[in-house]
Design an enzyme around this catalytic site. Structure first.
Site, PDB file in Angstrom:
ATOM      1  N   ARG A 273       0.822  -1.218   0.000  1.00  5.47           N
ATOM      2  CA  ARG A 273       0.000   0.000   0.000  1.00  5.47           C
ATOM      3  C   ARG A 273       0.849   1.259   0.000  1.00  5.47           C
ATOM      4  O   ARG A 273       0.528   2.243  -0.661  1.00  5.47           O
ATOM      5  CB  ARG A 273      -0.965  -0.011   1.198  1.00  5.47           C
ATOM      6  CG  ARG A 273      -1.933   1.176   1.222  1.00  5.47           C
ATOM      7  CD  ARG A 273      -2.898   1.072   2.395  1.00  5.47           C
ATOM      8  NE  ARG A 273      -3.797  -0.054   2.233  1.00  5.47           N
ATOM      9  CZ  ARG A 273      -4.968   0.007   1.586  1.00  5.47           C
ATOM     10  NH1 ARG A 273      -5.354   1.143   1.039  1.00  5.47           N
ATOM     11  NH2 ARG A 273      -5.739  -1.052   1.481  1.00  5.47           N
TER      12      ARG A 273
ATOM     13  N   ARG B 245     -10.403   3.557  -1.599  1.00  7.92           N
ATOM     14  CA  ARG B 245      -9.169   3.049  -1.002  1.00  7.92           C
ATOM     15  C   ARG B 245      -8.713   3.957   0.149  1.00  7.92           C
ATOM     16  O   ARG B 245      -8.834   5.175   0.048  1.00  7.92           O
ATOM     17  CB  ARG B 245      -8.053   3.013  -2.052  1.00  7.92           C
ATOM     18  CG  ARG B 245      -8.320   2.070  -3.212  1.00  7.92           C
ATOM     19  CD  ARG B 245      -8.182   0.647  -2.806  1.00  7.92           C
ATOM     20  NE  ARG B 245      -8.313  -0.252  -3.965  1.00  7.92           N
ATOM     21  CZ  ARG B 245      -8.279  -1.581  -3.841  1.00  7.92           C
ATOM     22  NH1 ARG B 245      -8.146  -2.122  -2.642  1.00  7.92           N
ATOM     23  NH2 ARG B 245      -8.395  -2.351  -4.908  1.00  7.92           N
TER      24      ARG B 245
ATOM     25  N   ASN C 116     -12.175  14.766   1.467  1.00  6.82           N
ATOM     26  CA  ASN C 116     -13.022  13.620   1.170  1.00  6.82           C
ATOM     27  C   ASN C 116     -14.462  13.988   1.474  1.00  6.82           C
ATOM     28  O   ASN C 116     -14.744  14.717   2.436  1.00  6.82           O
ATOM     29  CB  ASN C 116     -12.605  12.412   2.019  1.00  6.82           C
ATOM     30  CG  ASN C 116     -13.404  11.178   1.671  1.00  6.82           C
ATOM     31  OD1 ASN C 116     -13.745  10.945   0.511  1.00  6.82           O
ATOM     32  ND2 ASN C 116     -13.730  10.388   2.677  1.00  6.82           N
ATOM     33  N   THR C 117     -15.381  13.519   0.644  1.00  2.00           N
ATOM     34  CA  THR C 117     -16.802  13.684   0.956  1.00  2.00           C
ATOM     35  C   THR C 117     -17.300  12.333   1.466  1.00  2.00           C
ATOM     36  O   THR C 117     -16.914  11.282   0.955  1.00  2.00           O
ATOM     37  CB  THR C 117     -17.626  14.073  -0.292  1.00  2.00           C
ATOM     38  OG1 THR C 117     -17.586  12.994  -1.233  1.00  2.00           O
ATOM     39  CG2 THR C 117     -17.094  15.339  -0.931  1.00  2.00           C
ATOM     40  N   HIS C 118     -18.147  12.401   2.514  1.00  2.00           N
ATOM     41  CA  HIS C 118     -18.631  11.163   3.120  1.00  2.00           C
ATOM     42  C   HIS C 118     -20.149  11.231   3.273  1.00  2.00           C
ATOM     43  O   HIS C 118     -20.668  12.246   3.770  1.00  2.00           O
ATOM     44  CB  HIS C 118     -17.969  10.959   4.490  1.00  2.00           C
ATOM     45  CG  HIS C 118     -18.322   9.668   5.135  1.00  2.00           C
ATOM     46  ND1 HIS C 118     -17.793   8.458   4.731  1.00  2.00           N
ATOM     47  CD2 HIS C 118     -19.163   9.391   6.164  1.00  2.00           C
ATOM     48  CE1 HIS C 118     -18.310   7.493   5.487  1.00  2.00           C
ATOM     49  NE2 HIS C 118     -19.132   8.027   6.358  1.00  2.00           N
TER      50      HIS C 118
ATOM     51  N   ASP D 280      -7.242  12.499   7.042  1.00  2.00           N
ATOM     52  CA  ASP D 280      -6.099  12.245   7.934  1.00  2.00           C
ATOM     53  C   ASP D 280      -5.802  10.748   7.880  1.00  2.00           C
ATOM     54  O   ASP D 280      -6.254  10.047   6.972  1.00  2.00           O
ATOM     55  CB  ASP D 280      -6.383  12.765   9.362  1.00  2.00           C
ATOM     56  CG  ASP D 280      -7.455  11.954  10.079  1.00  2.00           C
ATOM     57  OD1 ASP D 280      -7.768  12.296  11.232  1.00  2.00           O
ATOM     58  OD2 ASP D 280      -7.975  10.968   9.480  1.00  2.00           O
TER      59      ASP D 280
ATOM     60  N   GLY E   5      -6.839   8.417   9.733  1.00  2.00           N
ATOM     61  CA  GLY E   5      -7.899   7.533  10.215  1.00  2.00           C
ATOM     62  C   GLY E   5      -8.900   7.214   9.116  1.00  2.00           C
ATOM     63  O   GLY E   5      -8.708   7.591   7.961  1.00  2.00           O
TER      64      GLY E   5
ATOM     65  N   ASP F  25     -12.229   8.292   7.941  1.00  2.00           N
ATOM     66  CA  ASP F  25     -13.266   9.335   8.050  1.00  2.00           C
ATOM     67  C   ASP F  25     -13.199  10.061   9.389  1.00  2.00           C
ATOM     68  O   ASP F  25     -14.226  10.419   9.981  1.00  2.00           O
ATOM     69  CB  ASP F  25     -14.652   8.714   7.839  1.00  2.00           C
ATOM     70  CG  ASP F  25     -14.762   8.043   6.478  1.00  2.00           C
ATOM     71  OD1 ASP F  25     -15.284   6.909   6.408  1.00  2.00           O
ATOM     72  OD2 ASP F  25     -14.284   8.630   5.490  1.00  2.00           O
TER      73      ASP F  25
HETATM   74  C1  GRF Z   1     -20.463   9.293  -2.561  1.00  2.00           C
HETATM   75  O1  GRF Z   1     -21.608   9.300  -1.726  1.00  2.00           O
HETATM   76  C2  GRF Z   1     -19.221   9.387  -1.718  1.00  2.00           C
HETATM   77  O2  GRF Z   1     -19.362  10.196  -0.567  1.00  2.00           O
HETATM   78  C3  GRF Z   1     -19.043   7.951  -1.314  1.00  2.00           C
HETATM   79  O3  GRF Z   1     -19.305   7.217  -2.483  1.00  2.00           O
HETATM   80  C4  GRF Z   1     -20.270   7.956  -3.246  1.00  2.00           C
HETATM   81  C5  GRF Z   1     -19.700   8.117  -4.630  1.00  2.00           C
HETATM   82  O4  GRF Z   1     -20.740   8.252  -5.514  1.00  2.00           O
HETATM   83  N1  GRF Z   1     -17.705   7.692  -0.806  1.00  2.00           N
HETATM   84  P1  GRF Z   1     -20.412   8.569  -7.059  1.00  2.00           P
HETATM   85  O5  GRF Z   1     -19.385   7.539  -7.511  1.00  2.00           O
HETATM   86  O6  GRF Z   1     -19.854   9.959  -7.095  1.00  2.00           O
HETATM   87  O7  GRF Z   1     -21.743   8.440  -7.755  1.00  2.00           O
END
Ligand code: GRF
Length: 194
Positions: free
Chosen positions: A64, A90, A106-108, A140, A142, A144
């Site tokens: 990795r 990943r 990152n979006t979660h 970071d 961790g 999320d």
């Molecule tokens: C998003 O909700 C993102 O936050 C999550 O996976 C989804 C990706 O969706 N990690 P897409 O591939 O952009 O449609």
């Protein structure tokens, strides 16, 4: 204009929304490359805009850290101001985080610290909660756990499935990410002007 590299692992609907917003001028950024760990359909959104793409696979059982260095080198070729993980599945290694954070987002699809990890929406639905959310964090070391830059609640309604909730969450993710990038672009402009 912020130079942005985006990493994906899937269909890239959030990527497409970001690219469309950049093209419309509502996000002051230029996506200079889109990368993925596998050759996924989402890369077609970059090709639609003639944006360079690259694939840097992490072989199963692969090293990795070595992969993180290769991935970082591919990204660095495009001299980004900002790297965004948008559905990138990943975990990036510590050296990668050191290399790009805090300009590494990152979006979660949950209201962190609620429901971290790769199955956030499924976990929320199975938990029977009445609301979850969307969050933008700085990556970071961790899972999320990085500093929260923006988040908003999303309600679950009767009859919701994982898919219907996730689509509503993604709409909020896109709005939050756009707001965060606008703020970062304003700050960069302010720094450059001072
Ligand atoms: C998003 O909700 C993102 O936050 C999550 O996976 C989804 C990706 O969706 N990690 P897409 O591939 O952009 O449609």
């Amino acid at each position: 204009m912020l130079r942005v590299v985006i990493l994906i692992s899937g269909q890239g609907s959030n990527l497409r929304a970001f690219l469309d917003s950049c093209a419309e001028g509502t996000i002051p950024a230029t996506v200079v490359a889109v990368g993925a760990d596998v050759d996924v359909s989402g890369l077609d959104h970059a090709r639609h805009y003639d944006i360079p793409t690259f694939v840097e696979p992490l072989e199963s059982g692969g090293d990795r850290d070595a992969w993180g260095t290769r991935l970082g080198d591919r990204i660095a070729e495009f001299t980004p101001d900002l790297v965004i993980l948008s559905g990138f599945q990943r975990l990036v290694p510590p050296a990668f985080v050191r290399r790009f954070a805090p300009m590494l987002l990152n979006t979660h699809p949950a209201y962190l610290p609620e429901f971290p990890g790769a199955h956030a929406v499924r976990d929320a639905v199975e938990a029977g909660v009445t609301e979850t959310g969307a969050t933008v964090i700085v990556v970071d070391n961790g899972v999320d756990t990085g500093p929260i830059l923006a988040q908003r609640r999303v309600s679950l309604i009767d009859g919701d499935t994982e898919s219907t909730v996730h689509e509503r969450i993604k709409i909020v993710e896109r709005e939050l990410l756009a707001d965060v990038v606008r703020d970062l672009a304003d700050r960069e402009t302010a720094i450059e002007e001072n």
